[in-house]
Scaffold this active site. Sequence first.
Site, PDB file in Angstrom:
ATOM      1  CG  ASP A  19      -2.074   1.287   1.533  1.00 13.99           C
ATOM      2  OD1 ASP A  19      -2.888   1.638   0.430  1.00 13.99           O
ATOM      3  OD2 ASP A  19      -1.497   1.696   2.400  1.00 13.99           O
ATOM      4  CG  ASP A  21      -0.722   7.407  -0.025  1.00 13.02           C
ATOM      5  OD1 ASP A  21       0.064   8.419  -0.148  1.00 13.02           O
ATOM      6  OD2 ASP A  21      -2.734   7.882  -0.702  1.00 13.02           O
TER       7      ASP A  21
END
Length: 187
Positions: A19, A21
């Site tokens: 991922d 952020d």
Amino acid sequence: MKRHRSAENSSGRPAVLLDRDGTILDEMGYLRDPGSIRFLDGAVEGMRLLQRADYILLVVTNQSGIARGYFQEEDALAVNLRMVLELRAAGVKLDGIYHCPHLPDDRCSCRKPATGMLDRAVDDFDLDPGKCWIVGDAEGDVQMGRNGGLRTVMVLTGKEDKGVISASVPKTADLLEAARFILEARS
């Protein structure tokens, strides 16, 4: 998840899907300014360890700020390019970045926890999902991994409350600790 030739083929390649952020970059809301990116502690070093262990490094990121009109797709691409360039300068090569520009209610096949981004990555890189991991900071990351047959690690660096995540999901302080966990599980 759709069936892939590599899903039944043990010769498929291993990867770590990350991922963006809250896992690699500081969670800043709807990030649209490339000059505002800040790498989380341990993120670059963790990716470097995984790269040295021959994992393909891929980013999978929901970017609903595009559909919400907070920024344009070009802004998201500029943030990703800045991240790639800074990582390259630090000795880390990202092999690919996949993003979903849709809203949660759009019911698209690419927004995590759906497996659309994973499906594309499996096809693009001939991955074996059984040899792959996803590292993220949110329930959607974990669910995408489970939906796609990946092993999962939750980092505690994002803003989401981790109390809702299953106790069976390994949790680490950051991406560096997650990388060490993955490498230990490999041996």
